[in-house]
Write an enzyme that holds these catalytic residues in place. Structure first.
Site, mmCIF file in Angstrom:
data_model
loop_
_atom_site.group_PDB
_atom_site.id
_atom_site.type_symbol
_atom_site.label_atom_id
_atom_site.label_comp_id
_atom_site.label_asym_id
_atom_site.label_seq_id
_atom_site.Cartn_x
_atom_site.Cartn_y
_atom_site.Cartn_z
ATOM 1 N N TYR A 21 -28.792 -10.761 -76.034
ATOM 2 C CA TYR A 21 -28.821 -12.149 -76.520
ATOM 3 C C TYR A 21 -27.950 -12.386 -77.744
ATOM 4 O O TYR A 21 -27.829 -13.517 -78.214
ATOM 5 C CB TYR A 21 -30.267 -12.539 -76.871
ATOM 6 C CG TYR A 21 -31.206 -12.500 -75.699
ATOM 7 C CD1 TYR A 21 -31.210 -13.514 -74.751
ATOM 8 C CD2 TYR A 21 -32.094 -11.434 -75.525
ATOM 9 C CE1 TYR A 21 -32.066 -13.486 -73.673
ATOM 10 C CE2 TYR A 21 -32.964 -11.393 -74.442
ATOM 11 C CZ TYR A 21 -32.941 -12.416 -73.518
ATOM 12 O OH TYR A 21 -33.799 -12.386 -72.446
ATOM 13 N N HIS A 26 -28.449 -19.705 -78.222
ATOM 14 C CA HIS A 26 -29.847 -19.779 -78.658
ATOM 15 C C HIS A 26 -30.107 -18.890 -79.868
ATOM 16 O O HIS A 26 -31.147 -19.019 -80.515
ATOM 17 C CB HIS A 26 -30.735 -19.343 -77.488
ATOM 18 C CG HIS A 26 -31.979 -20.170 -77.329
ATOM 19 N ND1 HIS A 26 -32.116 -21.459 -77.810
ATOM 20 C CD2 HIS A 26 -33.169 -19.887 -76.712
ATOM 21 C CE1 HIS A 26 -33.310 -21.923 -77.497
ATOM 22 N NE2 HIS A 26 -33.964 -20.988 -76.838
ATOM 23 N N TYR A 70 -39.393 -12.654 -79.523
ATOM 24 C CA TYR A 70 -38.717 -13.526 -78.562
ATOM 25 C C TYR A 70 -39.036 -14.981 -78.907
ATOM 26 O O TYR A 70 -40.077 -15.292 -79.493
ATOM 27 C CB TYR A 70 -39.036 -13.195 -77.095
ATOM 28 C CG TYR A 70 -38.374 -11.897 -76.672
ATOM 29 C CD1 TYR A 70 -37.053 -11.881 -76.257
ATOM 30 C CD2 TYR A 70 -39.057 -10.696 -76.757
ATOM 31 C CE1 TYR A 70 -36.421 -10.699 -75.916
ATOM 32 C CE2 TYR A 70 -38.436 -9.496 -76.421
ATOM 33 C CZ TYR A 70 -37.119 -9.508 -76.008
ATOM 34 O OH TYR A 70 -36.493 -8.334 -75.689
ATOM 35 N N ASN A 72 -40.033 -17.755 -77.568
ATOM 36 C CA ASN A 72 -41.221 -18.526 -77.200
ATOM 37 C C ASN A 72 -42.471 -18.159 -77.995
ATOM 38 O O ASN A 72 -43.482 -18.849 -77.907
ATOM 39 C CB ASN A 72 -41.514 -18.358 -75.703
ATOM 40 C CG ASN A 72 -40.419 -18.971 -74.849
ATOM 41 O OD1 ASN A 72 -39.410 -19.463 -75.369
ATOM 42 N ND2 ASN A 72 -40.590 -18.951 -73.544
ATOM 43 N N ASN A 118 -38.498 -24.357 -77.474
ATOM 44 C CA ASN A 118 -39.719 -23.558 -77.332
ATOM 45 C C ASN A 118 -40.110 -22.807 -78.600
ATOM 46 O O ASN A 118 -41.295 -22.582 -78.856
ATOM 47 C CB ASN A 118 -39.577 -22.569 -76.171
ATOM 48 C CG ASN A 118 -39.611 -23.274 -74.832
ATOM 49 O OD1 ASN A 118 -40.204 -24.341 -74.699
ATOM 50 N ND2 ASN A 118 -38.970 -22.702 -73.839
#
Length: 195
Positions: A21, A26, A70, A72, A118
Site C-alpha cells: 500500500y 489512500h 489498517y 477501517n 472508512n
C-alpha cells in the site's frame, strides 16, 4: 523542560501498513508523516497498534502516529494513544485523503462527517464524536471510471508525483501552524488560499 507541563499533541496520518500500500493514494496520511520525519530527522518505532514518534516543536510535545490497524480500524489506534498519552481532543489532528477534493487541495476542519472515508468513520465510532480536527488532502481527478475503492488503492501516477511532494510540504506547514497557532487561526490562514 518539564514534560508534565508541556502541551501535548497527537498527529495521526491515516493509511494501510505494508509495502503493498506504500505508494497508494489512500496512504496520503502516512506519506505526510514520512515527509516530516525526513525533514526533521526523526524515525518511527514499532509500538502497540502503530508506528510512533515523538518530536518537540516550538515548546510543544508532538506524538506522530501511523496506525498499523489498517484503515477501517484506525479509530482503535487513535483511541488507545489518546488515552495512553493523555491527549486532549482539541489537540488531535487526523490527516487523510479525500476523494471529493481536487488533487492537491487541502481542507482543514474542526468537525464534520466522514465523507464516506472508512478511517474517519471508524475514528468517530471509537472516540464517540465527530468533533475532532481533520486535515484532508484532495485526490480527486476530473473524472475516473473506476470504483472509488479501487481508485484510492491505486499507486500515484508519475505526473501526480511530480507535484505531490511540493503539496505535502504545504500540508506540513498547516500541521505545524495547527500546533502553534491553533485550529481557527490556521483555518483562516490556509483554507481561504486553497478553496
Amino acid at each position: 523542560m518539564n514534560s508534565h507541563n508541556i502541551e501535548k499533541f497527537l498527529i495521526i496520518g491515516l493509511g494501510n501498513p505494508g509495502y503493498l500500500y506504500k505508494k497508494t493514494r489512500h496512504n496520503l496520511g502516512f506519506m505526510i508523516l514520512d515527509q516530516i520525519s525526513k525533514k526533521y530527522f526523526f524515525s518511527f518505532s514499532k509500538e502497540k497498534l502503530g508506528l510512533v514518534s515523538e518530536f518537540i516543536y516550538n515548546r510543544k510535545l508532538l506524538f506522530f502516529l501511523k496506525p498499523s490497524t489498517y484503515m477501517n480500524h484506525s479509530g482503535i489506534a487513535v483511541k488507545y494513544w489518546m488515552i495512553k498519552k493523555k491527549i486532549r481532543l482539541k489537540n488531535i489532528l487526523i490527516i487523510s485523503d479525500d476523494i471529493y477534493l481536487n488533487f492537491g487541495d487541502f481542507r482543514l476542519r474542526g468537525q464534520g462527517g466522514s465523507g464516506g472515508h472508512n478511517g474517519l468513520k471508524n475514528i468517530e465510532k471509537e472516540i464517540g464524536t465527530s468533533h475532532y480536527a481533520r486535515l484532508r488532502f484532495g485526490i480527486k481527478k476530473n473524472h475516473f471510471d473506476k470504483k472509488i475503492d479501487s481508485y484510492v488503492l491505486e499507486n500515484w501516477k508519475n505526473e501526480e508525483i511530480d507535484s505531490l511532494f511540493y503539496k505535502l510540504d504545504i500540508g506540513i506547514k498547516i500541521i505545524f501552524s495547527f500546533v502553534t497557532n491553533g485550529l481557527q487561526k490556521t483555518m483562516n490562514m490556509f483554507n481561504r488560499h486553497i478553496l
